[in-house]
Scaffold this active site. Structure first.
Site, PDB file in Angstrom:
ATOM      1  N   SER A 165       0.813  -1.218   0.000  1.00 36.83           N
ATOM      2  CA  SER A 165       0.000   0.000   0.000  1.00 36.83           C
ATOM      3  C   SER A 165       0.846   1.267   0.000  1.00 36.83           C
ATOM      4  O   SER A 165       0.366   2.328  -0.399  1.00 36.83           O
ATOM      5  CB  SER A 165      -0.952   0.005   1.203  1.00 36.83           C
ATOM      6  OG  SER A 165      -0.227   0.118   2.415  1.00 36.83           O
ATOM      7  N   LYS A 201       1.385   4.679   7.420  1.00 39.12           N
ATOM      8  CA  LYS A 201       0.512   5.537   6.627  1.00 39.12           C
ATOM      9  C   LYS A 201       0.946   6.994   6.755  1.00 39.12           C
ATOM     10  O   LYS A 201       1.650   7.371   7.696  1.00 39.12           O
ATOM     11  CB  LYS A 201      -0.955   5.425   7.094  1.00 39.12           C
ATOM     12  CG  LYS A 201      -1.581   4.057   6.911  1.00 39.12           C
ATOM     13  CD  LYS A 201      -1.706   3.667   5.449  1.00 39.12           C
ATOM     14  CE  LYS A 201      -2.250   2.251   5.299  1.00 39.12           C
ATOM     15  NZ  LYS A 201      -2.265   1.821   3.872  1.00 39.12           N
TER      16      LYS A 201
END
Length: 208
Positions: free
Chosen positions: A127, A164
């Site tokens: 990701s 993230k």
């Protein structure tokens, strides 16, 4: 005296079994046996540094470089500190639990701040590709909050930590991936309580 003989002698001087020395290094007893027998001669640099630290010596001594030419720079293990690699983020309020430590990775002292707690986590998934790749080690400074736009390790609902980019709004938090295949995740209102910041990403280590 060979490298293996030096390792064996110093191990015994420190009253360590092959199994105990292997545990300190995060490898199996069989690997230590191969080191000492000389069947493995190309010990990885990071493993060599950790081995020297455990045995209170230097990598150049283990390699038999007593008469090192002046144009070759020897390792100075005093400039490095071992940072734990943790298997998962602890669910409690502490940075991590001892039983979550799976190995250690040396880091130059100039890359850390005294008095702060650090840990390495291994990246899983794609990701955050291409900046963070699966298998990378991320050095995290443990802290409960980070600035807007920072890369951080966070947990969602107490699950395993993920890397993230954090974006804050007036009443929301968004977790952004780098890979465009993964859309941002938005948490509004009371949902922001589902997120816990584990720490700020300070460095990426990638091995080939």
């Amino acid at each position: 005296m060979t490298t293996g003989e030096r390792i064996k002698r110093l191990r015994k001087e420190h009253n360590l079994t092959q199994e105990e020395l292997g545990a300190h290094l995060g490898i199996q007893k069989a690997a230590i046996q191969k080191y000492e027998k000389g069947t493995v001669t190309n010990i990885k640099r990071d493993s060599l540094i950790k081995l020297a630290q455990i045995l209170d010596t230097t990598p150049e001594y283990l390699l038999g470089w007593e008469d090192t030419p002046s144009n070759i720079e020897a390792f100075d293990t005093s400039d490095f500190i071992n940072i734990p690699i943790i298997g998962r983020v602890a669910a409690g309020t502490t940075c991590f639990a001892d039983n979550n430590i799976v190995d250690y990775e040396p880091v130059h002292r100039s890359n850390i701040t005294n008095g702060e707690q650090y840990a390495f986590l291994r990246v899983v998934g794609d990701s955050m590709y291409p900046v963070f790749m699966e298998g990378d080690l991320v050095l995290v400074r443990c802290q409960s909050s980070v600035d807007n736009g920072s890369y951080a390790v966070v947990t969602i609902d107490g699950e395993d930590g993920v890397v993230k980019k954090i974006i804050y709004g007036n009443d929301f938090i968004e977790l952004h991936s780098i890979n465009p295949m993964y859309p941002p995740r938005r948490f509004e209102g009371e949902e922001v309580l589902r997120i816990r910041v584990f720490g700020l990403v300070k460095e990426i280590k990638r091995k080939f």
